[in-house]
Design a protein around this motif. Structure first.
Motif, PDB file in Angstrom:
ATOM      1  N   PHE A 106      35.428  84.234  62.599  1.00 47.97           N
ATOM      2  CA  PHE A 106      36.088  85.532  62.709  1.00 47.97           C
ATOM      3  C   PHE A 106      36.494  85.869  64.148  1.00 47.97           C
ATOM      4  CE2 PHE A 106      33.819  85.714  58.702  1.00 47.97           C
ATOM      5  CZ  PHE A 106      34.747  86.323  57.862  1.00 47.97           C
ATOM      6  N   GLY A 107      36.446  84.890  65.031  1.00 42.64           N
ATOM      7  CA  GLY A 107      36.933  85.086  66.396  1.00 42.64           C
ATOM      8  C   GLY A 107      36.167  86.116  67.194  1.00 42.64           C
ATOM      9  N   LEU A 108      34.848  86.143  67.033  1.00 38.92           N
ATOM     10  CA  LEU A 108      34.044  87.171  67.696  1.00 38.92           C
ATOM     11  C   LEU A 108      33.548  86.766  69.082  1.00 38.92           C
ATOM     12  CD1 LEU A 108      31.818  88.304  64.677  1.00 38.92           C
ATOM     13  CD2 LEU A 108      34.065  89.166  65.370  1.00 38.92           C
ATOM     14  N   ARG A 109      33.542  85.477  69.372  1.00 38.57           N
ATOM     15  CA  ARG A 109      32.906  85.035  70.609  1.00 38.57           C
ATOM     16  C   ARG A 109      33.505  85.662  71.877  1.00 38.57           C
ATOM     17  NH1 ARG A 109      28.938  81.488  70.498  1.00 38.57           N
ATOM     18  NH2 ARG A 109      29.478  80.790  68.399  1.00 38.57           N
ATOM     19  N   PRO A 110      34.830  85.862  71.945  1.00 42.59           N
ATOM     20  CA  PRO A 110      35.372  86.512  73.152  1.00 42.59           C
ATOM     21  C   PRO A 110      34.875  87.939  73.362  1.00 42.59           C
ATOM     22  CG  PRO A 110      37.116  85.381  71.941  1.00 42.59           C
ATOM     23  CD  PRO A 110      35.911  85.388  71.050  1.00 42.59           C
ATOM     24  N   HIS A 111      34.371  88.569  72.304  1.00 41.44           N
ATOM     25  CA  HIS A 111      33.897  89.951  72.410  1.00 41.44           C
ATOM     26  C   HIS A 111      32.436  90.042  72.821  1.00 41.44           C
ATOM     27  CE1 HIS A 111      37.485  91.734  70.432  1.00 41.44           C
ATOM     28  NE2 HIS A 111      37.497  90.600  69.747  1.00 41.44           N
ATOM     29  N   VAL A 112      31.713  88.915  72.782  1.00 40.11           N
ATOM     30  CA  VAL A 112      30.273  88.943  73.031  1.00 40.11           C
ATOM     31  C   VAL A 112      29.985  88.873  74.529  1.00 40.11           C
ATOM     32  CG1 VAL A 112      28.038  87.902  72.507  1.00 40.11           C
ATOM     33  CG2 VAL A 112      29.893  87.772  70.833  1.00 40.11           C
ATOM     34  N   ARG A 113      29.161  89.784  75.020  1.00 42.27           N
ATOM     35  CA  ARG A 113      28.681  89.760  76.404  1.00 42.27           C
ATOM     36  C   ARG A 113      27.222  89.307  76.375  1.00 42.27           C
ATOM     37  NH1 ARG A 113      32.172  93.505  78.976  1.00 42.27           N
ATOM     38  NH2 ARG A 113      34.205  93.151  77.999  1.00 42.27           N
TER      39      ARG A 113
END
Length: 519
Positions: A106-113
Motif C-alpha cells: 500500500f505504499g506506506l513506507r515513505p510515510h513512516v518515520r
C-alpha cells in the motif's frame, strides 16, 4: 474542502513541519489507519514509529514459540487477504512478514518515520492543531491517531531484591536472544498467553524450569494444523473460498459471545472440555490440583495449547502455585515460602494496558494529560474519542478489546469511524476540530459499565488485566463485532462540539469558538 498541502508552521522560534494527520505506531492499528487515509485520498500524513521497523507487538515479541491464538485467516485485514498462511494459527515471523508486506503493497513506507518516539503531544487551542515532540524533532498535525496498542509496554512487577539477582532478567516481549538458556536453571514468572508458549519451547533445553503461577489459567486444545498446498492454491485462485473460510471463523466466534456476556452458565460446558484436556496430559493428582482454576472459564483470557500441560508434567519442571515474593541473590522466594535457585528469570507478566504510558504524554485542551483525565478509569466515546482532546482518536481504545475473537475486526471498524471523522472535517469546512462532548462520552461509559456487570469478565470470580486498579472493566467490548461495526459506522455530530479557530482580529490567546453540532 480539498486536502491541505504538506507544509510548515512557525513556532518556538523555529519552523516546524506540519501534516494533516500524524499516526502513532506501525502495528495493525497504525498501518490500517494509514491505508484507510490513503484510500480516502489523504496523503499528507506521517506514521511515527519509535522502533526501526514496522510490526508493533509482532515486531517486539520474538520469544520462543511466539504465535497468535486467533486463526490466521481472521487475524488479517479484510482489504489485504493472505491466501498463503502456512498454518491455521500463524507464528510471529509470518505475521510480522505479513505487516511488512502490507506496508509495501500500500505504499506506506515513505510515510513512516522510524526511531521517532513520541515524547509529548500538546493541543494548541488557538491554532487548532497538535504540537508533537519526538526524539527526531518537532512537528504539528491537525489530527492525531494514536495506535500505540495495549500490548506494547511490558509490565514487570516490583519484586523486592530483584536488583540483587546476579543472572539474566528479561520480559517475554524483550527476549534476550544473546543469552543461551541451554543447561540453565530458569524461572518463568506468570502463566498468561506468552508464558504458555514459552514454557514448552524452552523446557527440553533447560536444566530446570520453575514456573511461578500466581493464578492458574484455563487451557483448551489448540486446533492447529498445516494448511495444505492445495488449500493455499485454492484460496489464491478462487478468492470466494478464502472469504468463506474467514466468514465461517467469524460466525463461530460471533455465536460464542452470548456465553461470555449474558448466559455465562454455558461456560461450564467449556470447563468440562478444559478439565479433560488437562487430565489427558497431567496424571499427577497433586500437580492437577495446582492447575485447576477456581474461577469461571473466560473470566481471564482463555489460552490455547497442546504442549503446555505435557511440558509441566516433565521431571525437570516445578510449578510453584504462588507469585514471586522476593529475590535474594540467586534465590527466588515464593509467597508460600518456596525457595528455588535460578540463573535466569523470564517475566511473562503482561503489559501496561489500563495505564498506557502514552496517556502521560498527551496534554489536551484543558491543560491536563490523558492519564490525569483517566485517573478514575479509562473512557472514550465509542472507544475512540476523549472529551477535551479534540481531533485525537485512539485505535484499540477503552472498551474495545475482545475476549474471543480477532482484534483486527475491531480495528477495521474504528478505521471506518476515522474515515467518517475526516469526511466530517472536510464537509464542515474551514479550520475546525471535533471534540467529544463530555455528556456523550460519560453516557457511553455508563452504558458500557452497565452491560459489563453480568459478563463473565466481571462476574466470573477472577482478577485479570481486563480490570483497572478500581476493578472496573475498561478494556473489553461487551458485545459482538457486528454490533461494534454498527455503532462505529459513522460519526454522530450531536456527540461532538465543533471548534473553530479564532478570527484573525481576535485578541492573542483567545480560545477557539465553540459551535453546536451541525446537522
Amino acid at each position: 474542502m480539498t486536502e491541505r498541502e504538506h507544509g510548515h508552521v512557525r513556532g518556538r522560534g523555529q519552523e516546524r513541519e506540519h501534516v494533516r494527520v500524524a499516526v502513532i505506531g506501525s502495528g495493525f492499528g497504525g498501518l490500517g489507519a494509514a491505508v484507510r487515509l490513503r484510500r480516502q485520498g489523504i496523503t499528507d500524513f506521517v506514521i511515527l514509529e519509535r522502533a526501526g521497523a514496522v510490526g508493533g507487538t509482532w515486531r517486539d515479541n520474538t520469544y520462543p514459540g511466539c504465535a497468535c491464538d486467533v486463526p490466521s485467516h481472521l487475524y488479517s485485514f479484510s482489504f489485504a487477504p493472505n491466501p498463503h498462511w502456512p498454518r491455521s494459527f500463524s507464528g510471529q515471523p509470518h505475521i510480522r512478514a505479513y505487516l511488512e508486506h502490507v506496508t509495501d503493497t500500500f505504499g506506506l513506507r515513505p510515510h513512516v518515520r522510524f526511531n521517532s518516539e513520541v515524547l509529548g503531544l500538546r493541543w494548541d487551542g488557538d491554532a487548532l492543531h497538535w504540537e508533537i515532540e519526538t526524539t527526531r524533532g518537532e512537528l504539528t498535525a491537525d489530527v492525531v491517531v494514536s495506535a500505540t496498542g495495549p500490548l506494547s509496554d511490558p509490565r514487570i512487577p516490583d519484586v523486592p531484591g530483584l536488583d540483587t539477582f546476579p543472572g539474566r532478567v528479561f520480559h517475554s516481549s524483550r527476549w534476550d536472544h544473546d543469552y543461551d538458556l541451554r543447561g540453565k536453571r530458569v524461572a518463568v514468572v506468570g502463566t498468561g498467553a506468552s508464558a504458555i508458549q514459552i514454557v514448552p519451547s524452552i523446557q527440553p533445553a533447560v536444566d530446570r524450569l520453575t514456573l511461578f503461577q500466581r493464578t492458574p489459567a484455563w487451557v483448551l486444545p489448540r486446533l492447529d494444523r498445516r494448511v495444505s498446498g492445495v488449500e493455499r492454491w485454492l484460496h489464491g485462485a478462487v478468492p470466494a473460498t478464502r472469504a468463506l473460510r474467514r466468514g465461517i471463523l467469524w460466525s463461530i466466534r460471533e455465536l460464542q459471545v452470548s456465553a461470555f456476556t449474558k448466559r455465562t452458565q454455558e461456560m461450564r460446558l467449556v470447563e468440562v472440555v478444559a478439565k479433560a484436556h488437562m487430565r489427558r496430559a497431567v496424571k499427577d493428582p497433586a500437580l492437577r490440583a495446582k492447575l485447576v482454576p477456581d474461577y469461571r472459564i473466560g473470566c481471564k483470557r482463555i489460552l490455547l495449547s497442546n504442549d503446555y500441560y505435557p511440558a509441566l508434567a516433565r521431571p525437570n519442571v516445578e510449578v510453584v502455585a504462588t507469585g514471586l515474593k522476593e529475590v535474594r541473590g540467586n534465590v527466588l522466594i515464593g509467597s508460600d515460602g518456596t525457595r528455588t535457585e535460578a540463573d535466569a528469570i523470564v517475566f511473562g507478566t503482561g503489559f501496561r494496558v489500563t495505564d498506557m504510558p502514552i496517556a502521560h504524554r498527551v496534554t489536551g485542551a484543558n491543560g491536563t494529560t490523558l492519564a490525569e483525565e483517566w485517573k478514575d478509569g479509562m473512557e472514550a466515546l465509542r472507544g475512540t474519542s476523549v472529551a477535551g482532546f479534540p481531533n485525537f482518536l485512539t485505535i484499540i481504545g477503552p472498551n474495545t478489546g475482545l475476549g474471543n475473537s480477532s482484534m483486527i475486526l475491531i480495528i477495521e471498524s474504528q478505521l471506518t469511524y476515522l474515515s467518517d471523522f475526516m469526511r466530517q472535517l472536510d464537509t464542515l469546512g474551514g479550520k475546525i476540530a471535533l471534540d467529544a462532548r463530555p455528556s456523550a462520552m460519560h453516557a457511553w461509559t455508563r452504558r458500557m459499565q452497565k452491560r459489563m456487570e453480568h459478563t463473565v469478565w466481571n462476574a466470573g470470580g477472577c482478577t485479570s488485566w481486563y480490570l483497572d486498579a478500581e476493578g472496573r472493566n475498561t478494556t473489553v467490548w461487551p458485545g459482538t463485532t457486528a454490533e461494534f461495526k454498527k455503532v462505529t459506522r459513522q460519526v454522530d455530530l450531536a456527540e461532538y462540539q465543533v471548534l473553530r479557530a479564532p478570527a484573525r482580529t481576535a485578541v492573542p490567546g483567545a480560545r477557539p469558538t465553540t459551535t453546536g453540532a451541525v446537522a
